[in-house]
Structure formats: C-alpha cells, structure tokens
Design an enzyme around this catalytic site. Structure first.
Site, PDB file in Angstrom:
ATOM      1  N   ASP A   1     -63.084  66.475 108.640  1.00 29.39           N
ATOM      2  CA  ASP A   1     -62.016  65.485 108.711  1.00 29.39           C
ATOM      3  C   ASP A   1     -60.911  65.932 107.766  1.00 29.39           C
ATOM      4  O   ASP A   1     -61.170  66.254 106.604  1.00 29.39           O
ATOM      5  CB  ASP A   1     -62.575  64.119 108.265  1.00 29.39           C
ATOM      6  CG  ASP A   1     -62.012  62.970 109.054  1.00 29.39           C
ATOM      7  OD1 ASP A   1     -60.783  62.894 109.155  1.00 29.39           O
ATOM      8  OD2 ASP A   1     -62.807  62.150 109.550  1.00 29.39           O
TER       9      ASP A   1
ATOM     10  N   ASP B   1     -56.713  62.955 110.619  1.00 34.42           N
ATOM     11  CA  ASP B   1     -56.610  61.512 110.420  1.00 34.42           C
ATOM     12  C   ASP B   1     -55.178  61.034 110.665  1.00 34.42           C
ATOM     13  O   ASP B   1     -54.226  61.657 110.188  1.00 34.42           O
ATOM     14  CB  ASP B   1     -57.022  61.222 108.969  1.00 34.42           C
ATOM     15  CG  ASP B   1     -57.298  59.764 108.702  1.00 34.42           C
ATOM     16  OD1 ASP B   1     -58.240  59.217 109.282  1.00 34.42           O
ATOM     17  OD2 ASP B   1     -56.553  59.174 107.890  1.00 34.42           O
TER      18      ASP B   1
ATOM     19  N   GLU C   1     -56.250  62.270 115.626  1.00 42.85           N
ATOM     20  CA  GLU C   1     -56.456  60.829 115.776  1.00 42.85           C
ATOM     21  C   GLU C   1     -55.110  60.210 116.102  1.00 42.85           C
ATOM     22  O   GLU C   1     -54.181  60.264 115.294  1.00 42.85           O
ATOM     23  CB  GLU C   1     -57.014  60.194 114.489  1.00 42.85           C
ATOM     24  CG  GLU C   1     -57.368  58.734 114.724  1.00 42.85           C
ATOM     25  CD  GLU C   1     -57.456  57.870 113.478  1.00 42.85           C
ATOM     26  OE1 GLU C   1     -58.110  56.818 113.529  1.00 42.85           O
ATOM     27  OE2 GLU C   1     -56.861  58.225 112.440  1.00 42.85           O
TER      28      GLU C   1
ATOM     29  N   HIS D   1     -66.129  55.116 113.785  1.00 41.28           N
ATOM     30  CA  HIS D   1     -66.420  54.324 112.601  1.00 41.28           C
ATOM     31  C   HIS D   1     -65.413  53.200 112.371  1.00 41.28           C
ATOM     32  O   HIS D   1     -65.570  52.420 111.440  1.00 41.28           O
ATOM     33  CB  HIS D   1     -66.467  55.251 111.379  1.00 41.28           C
ATOM     34  CG  HIS D   1     -65.153  55.919 111.139  1.00 41.28           C
ATOM     35  ND1 HIS D   1     -64.594  56.814 112.033  1.00 41.28           N
ATOM     36  CD2 HIS D   1     -64.260  55.802 110.129  1.00 41.28           C
ATOM     37  CE1 HIS D   1     -63.423  57.218 111.570  1.00 41.28           C
ATOM     38  NE2 HIS D   1     -63.202  56.628 110.419  1.00 41.28           N
ATOM     39  N   ASP D   2     -64.365  53.162 113.187  1.00 41.29           N
ATOM     40  CA  ASP D   2     -63.341  52.130 113.017  1.00 41.29           C
ATOM     41  C   ASP D   2     -63.452  50.991 114.028  1.00 41.29           C
ATOM     42  O   ASP D   2     -62.763  49.985 113.895  1.00 41.29           O
ATOM     43  CB  ASP D   2     -61.942  52.753 113.156  1.00 41.29           C
ATOM     44  CG  ASP D   2     -61.637  53.724 112.027  1.00 41.29           C
ATOM     45  OD1 ASP D   2     -62.095  53.480 110.898  1.00 41.29           O
ATOM     46  OD2 ASP D   2     -60.943  54.732 112.287  1.00 41.29           O
TER      47      ASP D   2
END
Ligand code: GLC
Length: 539
Positions: free
Chosen positions: A100, A202, A265, A327-328
């Site tokens: 990430d 990200d 993302e 995870h969000d």
C-alpha cells in the site's frame, strides 16, 4: 494466447489487512510472520497476489494509513527482514506481493511534518498545505475532512491552518512541490528495488487540490445518516485535471522495473474513473472499479447495467477489474446476506477482469457488531454507524479460542465473530458444501480456463428480471454464467436448445448435463455451465 497477458491480468488479488490476519507474537495484533505462516493457505486457496494494507511505522491514528516512516516496518508487524522474508517466501510460491502506498498524507508525527510545523520559514514548510486563517479567523475555506468536521486544523504556534482531508493526524502533502514528488518517488523505488511487485495507491484522485482553494459545493442529495464524507461534492479536492500527469510519473517509475502493477484507489464516477488508465494506457494498470461495492441496490438488472456500461466504457486495451469488498466497506456477506454472497463470489470470480478478494470473504465472514466503547476507527469514534472496525475483525482460522488468530489468553485488538465455530478455515476446508469450498472451486476453474481468465464477456438477453446471464468465451471455449439474485426459484430460458455441462452450482450439490433452453435456478443460486463446442452457436 494466455502468454500475452501479465500476471496482474490473469491473476487474482487477495487483500490482507495485516492487523487482523494472524498474530504470531501474542500481542493481539496480526504481523508479518503471521502472514508468512499462512502463505501455503493462500496458495492452496488459489490466489496469485497479496496486497497488504500499510505495515509501516505509524502512530496508528488511522491504522497505518498515517505513516511516520515510509521505508521501514512498524515493530508491531515485524522488521524489514520479515518483509524481505515474506517477499522471498511469497515469490517461492509464485505469489506476488503488492504494498500500500499512501501518498496523499503523512502522519503528523512524520519528521517532514514536524519540520514543516516548526516554523513558517522551514525548508519543509511548503511540503504540506498551510494557509492563513480566513478574515474572521476561521478556517481558510469550507473543505471538510472525510472523517467529519473541517479539513483545516489551526496550529497555534505558527498561526496558520494545515489541511487534513482525513484525520487531524494525517496532514496532506503538497504534491505541487517538486521536492515532495521526488521524495515520494524515491519511496516507490526503495520498495521496487527490494522486489515488491506493485502498489495499491491510496486515494489517488485526491493528491492535488484547487490552487485557488475555492469552496466545495454542498451535495444537494445528502441526508442525515449518510456518511459525513458525502456532505460536500469534492469538486476542488479531487480528480483535478493535472492529476493525470502525476499518475503518469508514477507509472513511468514502475515501468522501469518490468512487470509490476499500479492499482489506484479511485472512488469516482465511471467516466472519470476510466481516465486513470491514461490516454496512452500510461497511468494506473488497474484503476480500482468499486461499482459492486458502491451500488445502492444489489440486483440482476443493476448489475447487468453496471457490467455492460463498464465494458462499453473501457478504453481500447484497458484491462477491467472488480472489487467486492475491502477494509473500508461493510462485508459482502453482510450487505447481501450469506446465501446471496455465494452468488456474489461467482459473479466476482467469473467476470472479465482482475478480481480483488478481501480476506475472510472466502469464508463468508460477516461484519461483527463492535460496542462503541471498543471502537478504534476514527470515523467510528465520531459516529459509530460509520465505523469500519466491523469489517476488520480477526481472520477465522479454526475453532480454538480467538479463532486461532491469537492465543486464548491474549485479547485480540478487535473482537472475533461469535459464529467463528462454524465459519473458519479448518472447518470449511473439510466441508464439501462450505463457502470456502465454493470459492476455491471458482478460483480453480478460473485459473484452468482461458475463457474465464482472459476470455471475452457478453451479457445474454433472457426474459427473467431476477437473473443475470452472461457468456465468457475464448476461441472455442465458452462458458455461460447464470446468477439468480432473488431468494426464490427462477427459470432462465436462453433462446436456443443447446446442451452444456454444469460445472459448478453455488450450492455445490449437482453437476452434469444441462439443457440451456430451460434452466432452473434455486433461490440465490448461481450456475457455471460449459457449452459443448460446435453446439449452441446461436449464443
Ligand atoms: C483510503 C484507505 C482508508 C484510509 C484513507 C485515508 O481510503 O482505504 O482506509 O482511511 O484512505 O488514508
């Protein structure tokens, strides 16, 4: 022509949330040695690449998305040697490793920010976004943090505000400063030199902000209960046209290292999303396609529309991808229920394009209700309804206390699901009808079939509105996927009488010859059918 495709096109990505995967050192938090010990499981499952959420030093205000050192490993997770070992052992098993990369903001404890904050004339002042107060002393404009409240924080000492589009402990970097870019690109090179296979970037679309700092418009459709991040339209804080030059710069760096991948993302509408492939396909290899995660209603016709619109919009040569959870966002088995989630997995793993699977979704794991007092997530502390903790609970390995995530006497950082005795790897590996058995069978079929891994995709017309049916084809190899999005039995009639062979039902209880003229699907059932060559040419 499988050889023409890269690993990130034919492969399946698996997202590990390192805090929650496996705790090897008895502190209730997952770590790199824990992940290493489960590589054989991932190989057995049949995925091809692991994406790790951040594992760098961090005060953990946003669980690692607030980085205080980009080129080291947080002691909670292990050491740089552990990372090298993970990389080595993954590669030995033919698994790729994706890290990430969090370029929009650092932690406020990063030395860069501490320097920047120290005084207005510091050489790193301009590495972050500092502004004078508005004439009334308030924040410079109306921008809000995606975690709620103003995106500006007043620094008493230097009497200016700094921008944080996320938590107050996540100051935004100034990507218009060339030194910032160079420093961040050096970080990419640091990890590429170590051998990582790519990055998930990200909030890629948010790196640049309006140079005039204009107010964002309010979202007229926002209503109480919606996430605070949706209250404004991020017109001046995201997807600015000059973002594409930055994406190209990152891509150029990665391309020098051969077959590596850049995943962006990007929570953006389709037309903006696909711009991130780049005009010359020279930006992200995979701009994350979150449509299956963000769509307001889960159903056959909406999904068909989304798939068709996406396929039609993809630039020539661009490779599609699909995401079902991360995870969000609430887990798929919570959003649509466990029964329908099996069909959702069949969808994810038979659509054209690289799938990303979220850890535990292969077990049918659901969100775990977390009492507000035990919440960790910053947005959750502001509003428990929007906490992301429920989808980040420990992986369920077996029936032992704490589901084998950590030893019985250790308290895991988040509570383990109460139904872990039923839903865990050890039990599901033994059960012929389990969720895990289904996901593994889908992954096996996908891997062994060119039609599924690289073939074309075409929706098939049929009159039943509760079902979505499509064809995957590569040369003479053809598969039909028929998915029932309702809880009731449905009949699907394809306008031909050909024969096929049912390879897999999501119920895992039958296979064999199948007439395409009238297919019966039980509630929530998905079918994967191989079409006999030379037959059913009408499709
Ligand atoms: C991304 C991450 C999320 C994080 C945010 C800020 O959306 O997926 O978990 O909170 O960026 O870094």
């Amino acid at each position: 022509m499988m050889h023409a495709h890269s690993w990130w096109q034919t492969g399946v990505i698996y997202q590990v949330y390192p805090r929650s995967f496996l705790d090897s050192n008895r502190d209730g938090i997952g770590d790199l040695p824990g992940i290493i010990s489960k590589l054989d499981y991932l190989r057995w499952l049949g995925v091809d690449a692991i994406w790790l959420s951040p594992i760098y030093p961090s005060p953990m205000a946003d669980f690692g998305y607030d980085i205080s050192n980009y080129t080291a490993i947080h002691p909670l997770f292990g050491t740089l040697e552990d990372l090298d070992s993970l990389l080595h052992q993954a590669h030995q098993r033919n698994l790729k490793l994706i890290l990430d990369f969090v370029p929009n903001h650092t932690s406020d404890e990063h030395p860069w920010f501490q320097e920047s904050r120290s005084n207005r004339s510091n050489e790193k002042r301009d590495w972050y976004i500092w502004r004078d107060p508005a004439p009334d002393g308030g924040p410079p404009n109306n921008w809000t943090s995606r975690f709620g409240g103003s995106a500006w924080h007043f620094d008493e000492q230097s009497e200016q505000y700094y921008l944080h589009l996320f938590d107050v402990k996540q100051p935004d970097l100034n990507w218009r400063n060339l030194k910032v870019r160079q420093a961040m690109y050096d970080i990419l090179r640091f990890w590429l030199d170590r051998g990582v296979d790519g990055f998930r970037i990200d909030v890629l679309w948010m790196l640049l902000k309006d140079e005039q700092f204009r107010d964002n418009p309010m979202n007229p459709d926002w209503k109480p209960g919606d996430p605070p991040s949706a209250r404004q339209v991020g017109l001046y804080t995201g997807d600015l046209p000059d973002m594409h030059a930055l994406a190209r710069e990152m891509r150029a760096i990665v391309d020098r290292y051969g077959e590596r991948v850049l995943i962006g993302e990007l929570y953006l509408p389709l037309t903006s999303l696909i711009q991130y492939y780049g005009e010359q396909l020279d930006e992200a290899h995979l701009p994350f396609n979150f449509q299956l995660v963000t769509m307001p209603t889960w159903g056959a016709s909406t999904i068909r529309q989304v798939v068709d619109a996406y396929e039609a919009a993809l630039p020539r040569g661009a490779w599609p991808n699909w995401v079902l959870g991360n995870h969000d966002r609430p887990r798929i088995a919570t959003r649509v229920g466990r029964e329908q989630a099996r069909t959702a997995q069949m969808l994810l793993l038979t659509l054209r394009g690289t799938p990303t699977c979220y850890y535990g979704d292969e077990l049918g794991m659901q969100n775990v209700a977390i009492p507000p007092a035990l919440m960790h997530d910053p947005p959750g502390k502001q509003d428990p309804q929007h906490s992301r903790d429920p989808q980040r609970t420990p992986m369920q390995w077996d029936t032992s206390p704490n589901a084998g995530f950590c030893p019985p006497e250790v308290q895991p950082w988040l509570p383990v699901a109460s139904d872990y005795h039923t839903y865990n790897v050890a039990v599901e590996q033994q059960e012929t009808h389990s969720f895990l058995t289904l996901v593994r069978a889908l992954l096996t079929l996908r891997r062994s079939s060119p039609a599924l891994s690289v073939g074309s995709q075409r929706s098939l017309d049929q009159p039943n509105p509760a079902c979505f049916v499509y064809l995957r084809q590569h040369g003479r190899q053809r598969y039909v996927v028929a998915l029932n999005f309702s809880a009731h039995e449905q009949v699907v009639s394809l306008p031909e009488q050909g024969q096929g062979r049912l390879l897999l039902s999501t119920h895992l209880d039958h296979e064999g010859p199948m007439a395409l003229g009238e297919m019966h699907l039980r509630g929530n059932e998905g079918l994967l059918i191989w079409l006999f060559p030379f037959e059913s040419q009408m499709i």
